[in-house]
Design a protein around this motif. Sequence first.
Motif, PDB file in Angstrom:
ATOM      1  N   HIS A 158       0.811  -1.225   0.000  1.00  0.00           N
ATOM      2  CA  HIS A 158       0.000   0.000   0.000  1.00  0.00           C
ATOM      3  C   HIS A 158       0.844   1.274   0.000  1.00  0.00           C
ATOM      4  O   HIS A 158       0.594   2.162  -0.830  1.00  0.00           O
ATOM      5  N   PRO A 159       1.849   1.400   0.862  1.00  0.00           N
ATOM      6  CA  PRO A 159       2.680   2.610   0.784  1.00  0.00           C
ATOM      7  C   PRO A 159       3.387   2.749  -0.570  1.00  0.00           C
ATOM      8  O   PRO A 159       3.513   3.853  -1.097  1.00  0.00           O
ATOM      9  N   LEU A 160       3.808   1.613  -1.131  1.00  0.00           N
ATOM     10  CA  LEU A 160       4.518   1.652  -2.404  1.00  0.00           C
ATOM     11  C   LEU A 160       3.598   2.092  -3.536  1.00  0.00           C
ATOM     12  O   LEU A 160       3.949   2.986  -4.315  1.00  0.00           O
ATOM     13  N   ILE A 161       2.437   1.497  -3.659  1.00  0.00           N
ATOM     14  CA  ILE A 161       1.539   1.848  -4.765  1.00  0.00           C
ATOM     15  C   ILE A 161       1.053   3.294  -4.625  1.00  0.00           C
ATOM     16  O   ILE A 161       0.903   4.010  -5.613  1.00  0.00           O
ATOM     17  N   LYS A 162       0.835   3.740  -3.389  1.00  0.00           N
ATOM     18  CA  LYS A 162       0.433   5.141  -3.177  1.00  0.00           C
ATOM     19  C   LYS A 162       1.540   6.087  -3.636  1.00  0.00           C
ATOM     20  O   LYS A 162       1.273   7.099  -4.290  1.00  0.00           O
ATOM     21  N   GLU A 163       2.777   5.776  -3.276  1.00  0.00           N
ATOM     22  CA  GLU A 163       3.908   6.602  -3.715  1.00  0.00           C
ATOM     23  C   GLU A 163       3.988   6.640  -5.237  1.00  0.00           C
ATOM     24  O   GLU A 163       4.200   7.700  -5.838  1.00  0.00           O
ATOM     25  N   ILE A 164       3.796   5.498  -5.869  1.00  0.00           N
ATOM     26  CA  ILE A 164       3.892   5.418  -7.328  1.00  0.00           C
ATOM     27  C   ILE A 164       2.813   6.279  -7.986  1.00  0.00           C
ATOM     28  O   ILE A 164       3.115   7.096  -8.855  1.00  0.00           O
ATOM     29  N   VAL A 165       1.556   6.106  -7.584  1.00  0.00           N
ATOM     30  CA  VAL A 165       0.475   6.848  -8.256  1.00  0.00           C
ATOM     31  C   VAL A 165       0.524   8.335  -7.958  1.00  0.00           C
ATOM     32  O   VAL A 165       0.062   9.146  -8.760  1.00  0.00           O
ATOM     33  N   ASP A 166       1.080   8.714  -6.812  1.00  0.00           N
ATOM     34  CA  ASP A 166       1.155  10.134  -6.447  1.00  0.00           C
ATOM     35  C   ASP A 166       2.372  10.845  -7.031  1.00  0.00           C
ATOM     36  O   ASP A 166       2.429  12.073  -7.017  1.00  0.00           O
ATOM     37  N   THR A 167       3.334  10.081  -7.545  1.00  0.00           N
ATOM     38  CA  THR A 167       4.609  10.674  -7.943  1.00  0.00           C
ATOM     39  C   THR A 167       4.904  10.574  -9.434  1.00  0.00           C
ATOM     40  O   THR A 167       5.524  11.475 -10.000  1.00  0.00           O
ATOM     41  N   TYR A 168       4.465   9.510 -10.081  1.00  0.00           N
ATOM     42  CA  TYR A 168       4.950   9.222 -11.431  1.00  0.00           C
ATOM     43  C   TYR A 168       3.856   9.284 -12.492  1.00  0.00           C
ATOM     44  O   TYR A 168       2.680   9.077 -12.202  1.00  0.00           O
ATOM     45  N   ASP A 169       4.300   9.554 -13.731  1.00  0.00           N
ATOM     46  CA  ASP A 169       3.421   9.599 -14.896  1.00  0.00           C
ATOM     47  C   ASP A 169       3.445   8.282 -15.668  1.00  0.00           C
ATOM     48  O   ASP A 169       2.496   7.953 -16.364  1.00  0.00           O
ATOM     49  N   ILE A 170       4.568   7.584 -15.591  1.00  0.00           N
ATOM     50  CA  ILE A 170       4.728   6.341 -16.339  1.00  0.00           C
ATOM     51  C   ILE A 170       5.401   5.304 -15.445  1.00  0.00           C
ATOM     52  O   ILE A 170       6.343   5.617 -14.709  1.00  0.00           O
ATOM     53  N   ILE A 171       4.891   4.085 -15.517  1.00  0.00           N
ATOM     54  CA  ILE A 171       5.446   2.958 -14.770  1.00  0.00           C
ATOM     55  C   ILE A 171       6.005   1.965 -15.778  1.00  0.00           C
ATOM     56  O   ILE A 171       5.287   1.520 -16.672  1.00  0.00           O
ATOM     57  N   ILE A 172       7.289   1.648 -15.637  1.00  0.00           N
ATOM     58  CA  ILE A 172       7.920   0.644 -16.490  1.00  0.00           C
ATOM     59  C   ILE A 172       8.072  -0.617 -15.660  1.00  0.00           C
ATOM     60  O   ILE A 172       8.784  -0.627 -14.658  1.00  0.00           O
ATOM     61  N   PHE A 173       7.368  -1.651 -16.049  1.00  0.00           N
ATOM     62  CA  PHE A 173       7.471  -2.940 -15.371  1.00  0.00           C
ATOM     63  C   PHE A 173       8.558  -3.748 -16.061  1.00  0.00           C
ATOM     64  O   PHE A 173       8.503  -3.968 -17.272  1.00  0.00           O
ATOM     65  N   ALA A 174       9.554  -4.180 -15.305  1.00  0.00           N
ATOM     66  CA  ALA A 174      10.683  -4.934 -15.843  1.00  0.00           C
ATOM     67  C   ALA A 174      10.723  -6.310 -15.192  1.00  0.00           C
ATOM     68  O   ALA A 174      10.791  -6.426 -13.966  1.00  0.00           O
ATOM     69  N   THR A 175      10.678  -7.333 -16.031  1.00  0.00           N
ATOM     70  CA  THR A 175      10.635  -8.697 -15.521  1.00  0.00           C
ATOM     71  C   THR A 175      11.465  -9.637 -16.377  1.00  0.00           C
ATOM     72  O   THR A 175      11.482  -9.513 -17.606  1.00  0.00           O
ATOM     73  N   PRO A 176      12.132 -10.573 -15.731  1.00  0.00           N
ATOM     74  CA  PRO A 176      12.703 -11.667 -16.518  1.00  0.00           C
ATOM     75  C   PRO A 176      11.558 -12.532 -17.039  1.00  0.00           C
ATOM     76  O   PRO A 176      10.443 -12.475 -16.513  1.00  0.00           O
ATOM     77  N   VAL A 177      11.840 -13.297 -18.053  1.00  0.00           N
ATOM     78  CA  VAL A 177      10.857 -14.236 -18.582  1.00  0.00           C
ATOM     79  C   VAL A 177      11.090 -15.568 -17.890  1.00  0.00           C
ATOM     80  O   VAL A 177      12.135 -16.190 -18.066  1.00  0.00           O
ATOM     81  N   TYR A 178      10.142 -15.954 -17.049  1.00  0.00           N
ATOM     82  CA  TYR A 178      10.206 -17.240 -16.345  1.00  0.00           C
ATOM     83  C   TYR A 178       9.063 -18.111 -16.857  1.00  0.00           C
ATOM     84  O   TYR A 178       7.899 -17.746 -16.715  1.00  0.00           O
TER      85      TYR A 178
END
Length: 168
Positions: A55-75
Motif C-alpha cells: 500500500h505505501p509503495l503503490i500510493k507513492e507510485i500513483v502520487d509521484t509518477y506519470d509512467i510505470i515501467i514494469f521490468a521482468t525476466p521471462v520465467y
Amino acid sequence: MKKGVIILGSANSNGETRKIVSYISDKTNYPIIDLKQKNISEFDYEFKNRNDDFHPLIKEIVDTYDIIIFATPVYWYSMSGIMKTFFDRISDCLKIEKETGRKLRGLEMAVVSCGSDKKLKNGFHMPFIETAKYLGMNYVSDVHCWIEDNDIPISVKNDLNEFVKSIQ
C-alpha cells in the motif's frame, strides 16, 4: 519530460534484468524500485496483509509518477512470480484502496522483458496490456532484451534506445 519509475520484478536483484533496467535508468534518470527488496504478500481476499509494503509503495507510485515501467525476466514464458504478486495486489486498489486505484487511470505503462531467447512467445504482453486497459492506463511501449557474454548486445542497446524515446 515524463516522470517515470522502473519496477524491477526479478528473483535476482543483480541479474540480467537489472543490467537492462540500469541501462534504461542511466538514460532516463528514472529510479528503480526492486520488488525483491520489499515485503509484498500475495493477494488475500480478507486483506489481512494491509501492513506489508504494497500500500505505501503503490500510493507513492500513483502520487509521484506519470509512467510505470514494469521490468521482468521471462520465467516459464511469462512474467516473474514476484511481478505477478505485485499485479495481483493491484486488486487491493479496486476493493479497499479505491482512491489509489482511481489514480492509476491515465498513467502510462511500459514493459521490459529479459530472457534467454531473442524472441518472446506470442501472448507474453497480454496480461500487461489487458491490465492497463482494465485500469484505464495507457500502454505505450515494450521491449524484449537479452544478455550475451555478460553484456548488452549492440542490437539490444539500439532497441533500448528506441524504447527510451517512447517512454520520455
